[in-house]
Scaffold this motif. Structure first.
Motif, PDB file in Angstrom:
ATOM      1  N   HIS A  18       0.835  -1.201   0.000  1.00  0.00           N
ATOM      2  CA  HIS A  18       0.000   0.000   0.000  1.00  0.00           C
ATOM      3  C   HIS A  18       0.871   1.252   0.000  1.00  0.00           C
ATOM      4  O   HIS A  18       0.599   2.204  -0.718  1.00  0.00           O
ATOM      5  CB  HIS A  18      -0.929  -0.018   1.214  1.00  0.00           C
ATOM      6  CG  HIS A  18      -1.857   1.151   1.271  1.00  0.00           C
ATOM      7  ND1 HIS A  18      -2.880   1.321   0.370  1.00  0.00           N
ATOM      8  CD2 HIS A  18      -1.901   2.211   2.110  1.00  0.00           C
ATOM      9  CE1 HIS A  18      -3.520   2.439   0.659  1.00  0.00           C
ATOM     10  NE2 HIS A  18      -2.950   3.007   1.708  1.00  0.00           N
ATOM     11  N   GLN A  19       1.934   1.228   0.794  1.00  0.00           N
ATOM     12  CA  GLN A  19       2.846   2.369   0.855  1.00  0.00           C
ATOM     13  C   GLN A  19       3.541   2.545  -0.496  1.00  0.00           C
ATOM     14  O   GLN A  19       3.740   3.665  -0.950  1.00  0.00           O
ATOM     15  CB  GLN A  19       3.879   2.167   1.958  1.00  0.00           C
ATOM     16  CG  GLN A  19       4.801   3.353   2.142  1.00  0.00           C
ATOM     17  CD  GLN A  19       5.783   3.140   3.269  1.00  0.00           C
ATOM     18  OE1 GLN A  19       5.862   2.054   3.827  1.00  0.00           O
ATOM     19  NE2 GLN A  19       6.527   4.161   3.580  1.00  0.00           N
ATOM     20  N   ASP A  20       3.908   1.451  -1.148  1.00  0.00           N
ATOM     21  CA  ASP A  20       4.545   1.535  -2.454  1.00  0.00           C
ATOM     22  C   ASP A  20       3.608   2.148  -3.489  1.00  0.00           C
ATOM     23  O   ASP A  20       4.042   2.904  -4.348  1.00  0.00           O
ATOM     24  CB  ASP A  20       5.010   0.158  -2.920  1.00  0.00           C
ATOM     25  CG  ASP A  20       6.207  -0.356  -2.125  1.00  0.00           C
ATOM     26  OD1 ASP A  20       6.853   0.465  -1.452  1.00  0.00           O
ATOM     27  OD2 ASP A  20       6.471  -1.569  -2.182  1.00  0.00           O
ATOM     28  N   LEU A  21       2.320   1.827  -3.420  1.00  0.00           N
ATOM     29  CA  LEU A  21       1.347   2.408  -4.341  1.00  0.00           C
ATOM     30  C   LEU A  21       1.244   3.919  -4.136  1.00  0.00           C
ATOM     31  O   LEU A  21       1.209   4.683  -5.101  1.00  0.00           O
ATOM     32  CB  LEU A  21      -0.023   1.759  -4.156  1.00  0.00           C
ATOM     33  CG  LEU A  21      -0.161   0.325  -4.647  1.00  0.00           C
ATOM     34  CD1 LEU A  21      -1.533  -0.225  -4.279  1.00  0.00           C
ATOM     35  CD2 LEU A  21       0.044   0.261  -6.146  1.00  0.00           C
ATOM     36  N   ILE A  22       1.206   4.338  -2.880  1.00  0.00           N
ATOM     37  CA  ILE A  22       1.134   5.768  -2.585  1.00  0.00           C
ATOM     38  C   ILE A  22       2.401   6.465  -3.052  1.00  0.00           C
ATOM     39  O   ILE A  22       2.356   7.525  -3.676  1.00  0.00           O
ATOM     40  CB  ILE A  22       0.900   5.998  -1.080  1.00  0.00           C
ATOM     41  CG1 ILE A  22      -0.487   5.494  -0.693  1.00  0.00           C
ATOM     42  CG2 ILE A  22       1.058   7.471  -0.721  1.00  0.00           C
ATOM     43  CD1 ILE A  22      -0.754   5.483   0.781  1.00  0.00           C
ATOM     44  N   GLN A  23       3.522   5.846  -2.785  1.00  0.00           N
ATOM     45  CA  GLN A  23       4.807   6.425  -3.184  1.00  0.00           C
ATOM     46  C   GLN A  23       4.887   6.516  -4.711  1.00  0.00           C
ATOM     47  O   GLN A  23       5.328   7.536  -5.249  1.00  0.00           O
ATOM     48  CB  GLN A  23       5.936   5.565  -2.635  1.00  0.00           C
ATOM     49  CG  GLN A  23       7.309   6.149  -2.823  1.00  0.00           C
ATOM     50  CD  GLN A  23       8.375   5.284  -2.156  1.00  0.00           C
ATOM     51  OE1 GLN A  23       8.156   4.111  -1.884  1.00  0.00           O
ATOM     52  NE2 GLN A  23       9.518   5.875  -1.913  1.00  0.00           N
ATOM     53  N   GLN A  24       4.455   5.487  -5.412  1.00  0.00           N
ATOM     54  CA  GLN A  24       4.504   5.483  -6.870  1.00  0.00           C
ATOM     55  C   GLN A  24       3.569   6.545  -7.446  1.00  0.00           C
ATOM     56  O   GLN A  24       3.916   7.237  -8.400  1.00  0.00           O
ATOM     57  CB  GLN A  24       4.131   4.096  -7.415  1.00  0.00           C
ATOM     58  CG  GLN A  24       4.342   3.966  -8.895  1.00  0.00           C
ATOM     59  CD  GLN A  24       5.787   4.193  -9.302  1.00  0.00           C
ATOM     60  OE1 GLN A  24       6.702   3.753  -8.639  1.00  0.00           O
ATOM     61  NE2 GLN A  24       5.990   4.892 -10.394  1.00  0.00           N
ATOM     62  N   THR A  25       2.405   6.718  -6.844  1.00  0.00           N
ATOM     63  CA  THR A  25       1.476   7.751  -7.289  1.00  0.00           C
ATOM     64  C   THR A  25       2.081   9.138  -7.103  1.00  0.00           C
ATOM     65  O   THR A  25       1.976  10.005  -7.973  1.00  0.00           O
ATOM     66  CB  THR A  25       0.149   7.651  -6.509  1.00  0.00           C
ATOM     67  OG1 THR A  25      -0.368   6.333  -6.653  1.00  0.00           O
ATOM     68  CG2 THR A  25      -0.860   8.651  -7.012  1.00  0.00           C
ATOM     69  N   PHE A  26       2.734   9.330  -5.982  1.00  0.00           N
ATOM     70  CA  PHE A  26       3.390  10.606  -5.697  1.00  0.00           C
ATOM     71  C   PHE A  26       4.481  10.893  -6.732  1.00  0.00           C
ATOM     72  O   PHE A  26       4.573  11.991  -7.280  1.00  0.00           O
ATOM     73  CB  PHE A  26       3.971  10.575  -4.280  1.00  0.00           C
ATOM     74  CG  PHE A  26       4.631  11.839  -3.850  1.00  0.00           C
ATOM     75  CD1 PHE A  26       3.886  12.973  -3.586  1.00  0.00           C
ATOM     76  CD2 PHE A  26       6.013  11.904  -3.716  1.00  0.00           C
ATOM     77  CE1 PHE A  26       4.490  14.149  -3.180  1.00  0.00           C
ATOM     78  CE2 PHE A  26       6.632  13.069  -3.314  1.00  0.00           C
ATOM     79  CZ  PHE A  26       5.865  14.195  -3.052  1.00  0.00           C
TER      80      PHE A  26
END
Length: 129
Positions: A18-26
């Motif tokens: 989940h954190q990786d998805l947020i980071q990738q979106t950012f």
């Protein structure tokens, strides 16, 4: 025990994903903004209107023919020269003279302090008699 450890591992893996998805979106958003930097073609209509209003205001304030002239105005600003108060106070003095002055002031302070201590010791001695 094993089942609890496995469930903790699953939770931690899903949190990391989940954190990786947020980071990738950012990161993707930053890249998108960098790609369109300085380009108002894809921006919000409110931003375009605000820019046009400011350009119109400047054109009328400075009595310019159109808003296109405002974009061509020179924006070269001089960097003011600021004199340091420390430099002004130390002007013309060398490091050696400054050190000599500090040592002299320190010696005066020590001699005054010693004189006060001697005077106080003499006063205390006279009181004890």
């Amino acid at each position: 025990m094993f089942r609890a450890a496995q469930s903790v591992r699953t939770i931690s893996k899903s949190a990391a994903a989940h954190q990786d998805l947020i980071q990738q979106t950012f990161v993707n958003k930053i890249r998108e903004i960098a790609k369109n930097a300085g380009n108002l073609a894809n921006s919000d209509p409110a931003v375009k209107k605000a820019l046009q209003d400011e350009l119109t205001r400047l054109a009328t304030k400075f009595q310019l023919a159109s808003t296109d002239v405002v974009a061509k105005l020179p924006t070269n600003f001089e960097k003011p020269k600021v004199d340091s108060s420390v430099q002004a106070a130390l002007e013309g003095q060398t490091l050696a003279s400054l050190l000599e002055q500090v040592n002299k002031e320190q010696a005066e302070y020590v001699s005054q302090r010693d004189a006060k201590r001697a005077k106080e010791a003499a006063r205390l001695a006279s009181l004890k008699k």
